[in-house]
Structures are given as structure tokens and as C-alpha cells.
Design a protein around this motif. Structure first.
Motif, PDB file in Angstrom:
ATOM      1  N   MET A   1      45.266 142.972 150.686  1.00 20.78           N
ATOM      2  CA  MET A   1      45.836 142.753 151.981  1.00 20.78           C
ATOM      3  C   MET A   1      47.315 143.996 151.701  1.00 20.78           C
ATOM      4  O   MET A   1      47.187 142.414 149.633  1.00 20.78           O
ATOM      5  N   LYS A   2      48.244 144.159 152.295  1.00 20.92           N
ATOM      6  CA  LYS A   2      49.558 144.524 151.316  1.00 20.92           C
ATOM      7  C   LYS A   2      50.403 143.298 151.483  1.00 20.92           C
ATOM      8  O   LYS A   2      50.471 143.437 152.887  1.00 20.92           O
ATOM      9  N   ILE A   3      50.573 142.608 150.630  1.00 25.59           N
ATOM     10  CA  ILE A   3      51.611 141.590 150.976  1.00 25.59           C
ATOM     11  C   ILE A   3      53.110 140.694 150.193  1.00 25.59           C
ATOM     12  O   ILE A   3      52.820 141.705 149.489  1.00 25.59           O
ATOM     13  N   ALA A   4      54.140 140.429 150.507  1.00 29.71           N
ATOM     14  CA  ALA A   4      55.213 140.199 150.363  1.00 29.71           C
ATOM     15  C   ALA A   4      55.790 139.649 150.563  1.00 29.71           C
ATOM     16  O   ALA A   4      55.749 138.571 152.100  1.00 29.71           O
ATOM     17  N   ILE A   5      56.440 138.735 149.401  1.00 33.01           N
ATOM     18  CA  ILE A   5      56.905 137.282 148.804  1.00 33.01           C
ATOM     19  C   ILE A   5      58.434 137.596 149.013  1.00 33.01           C
ATOM     20  O   ILE A   5      58.751 138.097 148.560  1.00 33.01           O
ATOM     21  N   THR A  20      47.892 138.606 143.196  1.00 34.56           N
ATOM     22  CA  THR A  20      47.868 140.417 142.283  1.00 34.56           C
ATOM     23  C   THR A  20      46.928 139.921 141.688  1.00 34.56           C
ATOM     24  O   THR A  20      45.926 140.403 141.120  1.00 34.56           O
ATOM     25  N   GLU A  21      46.999 138.895 141.202  1.00 35.64           N
ATOM     26  CA  GLU A  21      45.117 138.462 139.707  1.00 35.64           C
ATOM     27  C   GLU A  21      44.276 138.555 141.374  1.00 35.64           C
ATOM     28  O   GLU A  21      43.074 139.025 140.476  1.00 35.64           O
ATOM     29  N   GLY A  22      44.021 138.619 142.184  1.00 39.73           N
ATOM     30  CA  GLY A  22      43.130 138.610 142.900  1.00 39.73           C
ATOM     31  C   GLY A  22      42.947 139.703 143.773  1.00 39.73           C
ATOM     32  O   GLY A  22      42.064 139.852 144.341  1.00 39.73           O
ATOM     33  N   GLY A  23      43.576 140.788 143.252  1.00 36.93           N
ATOM     34  CA  GLY A  23      43.493 141.957 143.611  1.00 36.93           C
ATOM     35  C   GLY A  23      44.280 142.125 145.041  1.00 36.93           C
ATOM     36  O   GLY A  23      44.133 143.941 145.261  1.00 36.93           O
ATOM     37  N   HIS A  24      45.488 141.831 145.443  1.00 36.27           N
ATOM     38  CA  HIS A  24      45.845 142.459 146.738  1.00 36.27           C
ATOM     39  C   HIS A  24      47.140 143.141 145.885  1.00 36.27           C
ATOM     40  O   HIS A  24      47.901 142.624 145.071  1.00 36.27           O
ATOM     41  N   GLU A  25      47.789 143.744 146.553  1.00 38.07           N
ATOM     42  CA  GLU A  25      49.010 144.274 146.561  1.00 38.07           C
ATOM     43  C   GLU A  25      49.536 143.567 146.754  1.00 38.07           C
ATOM     44  O   GLU A  25      50.446 143.547 148.224  1.00 38.07           O
ATOM     45  N   THR A  26      50.230 143.012 146.095  1.00 35.26           N
ATOM     46  CA  THR A  26      51.503 142.042 146.103  1.00 35.26           C
ATOM     47  C   THR A  26      53.123 141.965 145.582  1.00 35.26           C
ATOM     48  O   THR A  26      52.854 142.448 144.767  1.00 35.26           O
ATOM     49  N   TRP A  27      53.815 141.953 147.017  1.00 34.83           N
ATOM     50  CA  TRP A  27      55.218 142.228 146.370  1.00 34.83           C
ATOM     51  C   TRP A  27      55.933 141.453 145.801  1.00 34.83           C
ATOM     52  O   TRP A  27      56.406 140.394 147.000  1.00 34.83           O
ATOM     53  N   LEU A  28      56.769 140.976 145.134  1.00 33.31           N
ATOM     54  CA  LEU A  28      57.502 139.881 145.122  1.00 33.31           C
ATOM     55  C   LEU A  28      59.228 140.194 145.229  1.00 33.31           C
ATOM     56  O   LEU A  28      60.004 141.259 144.023  1.00 33.31           O
ATOM     57  N   VAL A  72      54.365 139.121 155.381  1.00 33.96           N
ATOM     58  CA  VAL A  72      54.823 138.501 154.888  1.00 33.96           C
ATOM     59  C   VAL A  72      54.865 136.552 154.383  1.00 33.96           C
ATOM     60  O   VAL A  72      55.302 136.062 155.662  1.00 33.96           O
ATOM     61  N   ILE A  73      55.069 136.300 153.296  1.00 31.57           N
ATOM     62  CA  ILE A  73      55.274 135.308 153.298  1.00 31.57           C
ATOM     63  C   ILE A  73      56.421 134.598 152.971  1.00 31.57           C
ATOM     64  O   ILE A  73      56.995 135.016 151.944  1.00 31.57           O
TER      65      ILE A  73
END
Length: 316
Positions: A1-5, A20-28, A72-73
Motif C-alpha cells: 500500500m502507498k501511504i503518506a504520513i 516502512t519495515e512492513g514493506g509498504h511504500e510509506t512517505w513521511l 493519508v494518515i
């Protein structure tokens, strides 16, 4: 999942690192260039019960660098919610969902005004974090629960998909059919201690050693519980004493609330979305909330004195 914080402070980084460590494309996504540059250059240093490590994360100061995401979180300070979301509309595509994990009540209405209510989910998390410096956090993820849900209480496939993504990253997440009640439960815990520590500058050890302050906390929580009952909200917390006890569960005597930390840094607090939300609900329902109103007034007074002092110092 592509996620933005949206809002990569201590909590945003703690959750972002796990995803991120769980393998998701996560942006801070954060407004601090120094913080973002540190993460880009060196990775995010995460200190937790397992030790210290550097996590290679994606970080940005502009939403346009990221583009549309699936989720978006939102974890910005409450009073920045509307402006931050408007400034991050590049994250929002046709199917993007927006999830608030902020403390307090009312964020979902603010977000709905910006992106539309159909996109918005609500949540509460007990994950913790402390920002130690640019690109450096202390994280408390293990064993900490997160609850998410639709505003109307339905159990939907999209909510379940988010929970699956979180759980796959070690974030213990449950989809609730009573997320509004869950949010009120967390509010009661914040009402119990946040404003009191901000006013007195006391750590938890000091706060819980003062019977008069406990009595004030229980009175504030009682007002909030009465407002929730009048609003038709189903709570899991049955008595004010329970909220008081839960607020300190698992925390050291040296713990300082986020409200106290904000004031110590010379920053505005989230009082309007915590005790202030109790006052607003009381006004809406025709119920008196004198204890919470007094706590809000005291914090506002401290913020005013702090602001005036900063202005005077800037002139000299």
C-alpha cells in the motif's frame, strides 16, 4: 500500500517506520526541512525496546514530491489540520482515503470539509513516540493498540484493508463498529491529565501524588462522560476513576504529557480539541462544563503569556 504520513513528528515517524519495515511504500511528509533532510541523508534513527537502528525511509517537505497515495494518515497538530490537508491535496487521487489518528475530537469534520466526508475514516492509537532530534525518535509500538473505523460504524472492506496493512507491519489494529465511542474513550484519558500537567508543569509521578489534582481530574472526566452520554455515545470506560488509571498505565513517573511538552517548547497546545471539545459539546447539549472550561481558560492564559513573552524577546 502507498501511504503518506501527514505530519512526521514523533508519532508519525513511529508509525511510518513500522509501515516502512512492513514493506509498504510509506512517505513521511513534514514541514521541517532539517528533519526531512536528516531522514533523507541518514535514515530515521529509531530507539525502542529492541535497541537502536536506522530505518531507510522516504521523506518529503512537499506533497507534490509524493503524488497520489492510497492512504493519508493525518498526524499534524490539531490546529494545523485544515491548512495542512489543503496544502497536501497532491496526495489525494480518485480513490485516496484519509485517516485521522490525532488526539481529541473534531478532526474528521475539519478533514471532511477539505476532501469530502466519503473519504474520511477515524481512528485512535495508543502507539507512542518522542522526537529526540532531527531524524531521531524514541518509538513505542510493540503491544500498543490502534483502532480505526467508518464514521457511520459500518465494517467495510476498505477499513479492513487498512487494518490488514497495519497489522502486517506490527501495528496491532482493530476495525471498530463504534469508532466514535473509541475516540471518546481516548478523549477521557487525555482530559484526565493533559491540561492539569500543562498548568502545573508536573510529571506523572508528581501529578498522581496530589489528591487535590486527582479530584479535579475526576471532575473533568465526569463532565466529559455526561456529555458523551447525552450525545448518545457508547463508552467502554464506565467510571472517571478508570480513565484516571488508564492514563498512567505503563508510563514512568517521569512521563510528561504532550501538552506539557508543547508549553515547555513555547508552542501552542491542542487544548481546543481536548478539554475544549468537551466544552463545545456541553454548549451544544445545554450542559454545564465548568471544570473543563476553567482548564481551557488556564491553558489559554499560559499560551497568551508565552506568546507575549516571545514577542517582547523578539523586539530586544
Amino acid at each position: 500500500m502507498k501511504i503518506a504520513i501527514l505530519g512526521a513528528g514523533a508519532l508519525g515517524c513511529a508509525i511510518g517506520a513500522a509501515l516502512t519495515e512492513g514493506g509498504h511504500e510509506t512517505w513521511l511528509l513534514d514541514s521541517s526541512p532539517i528533519h526531512v533532510e536528516a531522514m533523507r541523508r541518514d535514515g530515521l534513527q529509531v530507539d525502542d525496546a529492541a535497541g537502536s537502528r536506522r530505518v531507510t525511509v522516504r521523506a518529503a517537505t512537499q506533497a507534490a514530491e509524493i503524488g497520489a497515495v492510497e492512504l493519508v494518515i493525518v498526524l499534524v497538530k490539531s490546529f494545523h489540520t485544515a491548512a495542512a490537508m489543503r496544502g497536501a491535496l497532491a496526495l489525494v487521487g480518485q480513490t485516496t482515503l484519509v485517516l485521522s489518528l490525532q488526539n481529541g475530537l473534531g478532526h474528521e469534520d475539519v478533514l471532511a470539509d477539505v476532501v469530502g466526508r466519503e473519504r474520511v475514516l477515524a481512528g485512535k492509537t495508543y502507539v507512542g513516540g518522542v522526537l529526540r532530534g532531527p531524524g531521531h525518535i524514541e518509538s513505542g509500538v510493540k503491544g500498543k493498540a490502534t483502532y480505526i473505523g467508518e464514521l457511520d460504524g459500518r465494517i467495510t472492506s476498505r477499513a479492513l484493508a487498512i487494518a490488514d496493512a497495519f497489522n502486517s507491519a506490527g501495528l496491532l489494529t482493530t476495525v471498530s463498529d463504534n469508532i466514535v465511542g473509541t475516540m471518546w474513550d481516548k478523549l477521557l484519558i487525555n482530559v484526565a491529565t493533559g491540561a492539569l500537567t500543562g498548568i502545573t508543569s508536573l510529571t506523572y509521578g508528581q501529578l498522581y501524588d496530589e489528591p487535590l489534582l486527582k479530584a479535579t481530574a475526576l471532575a473533568a472526566v465526569s463532565e466529559a462522560m455526561a456529555a458523551a452520554k447525552a450525545a448518545g455515545v457508547t463508552l467502554s470506560i464506565a467510571a472517571p476513576e478508570e480513565a484516571w488509571t488508564l492514563a498512567a498505565e505503563g508510563l514512568p513517573s517521569s512521563f510528561r504529557t504532550s501538552m506539557l511538552q508543547s508549553l515547555e517548547k513555547g508552542l501552542a497546545t491542542e487544548i481546543d480539541f481536548i478539554n475544549g471539545s468537551v466544552v463545545r459539546w456541553g454548549e451544544r447539549l445545554g450542559m454545564p462544563t465548568p471544570v473543563n472550561a476553567t482548564l481551557v481558560a488556564c491553558i489559554k492564559g499560559i499560551e497568551r503569556a508565552m506568546s507575549d513573552r516571545q514577542r517582547m524577546e523578539a523586539k530586544t
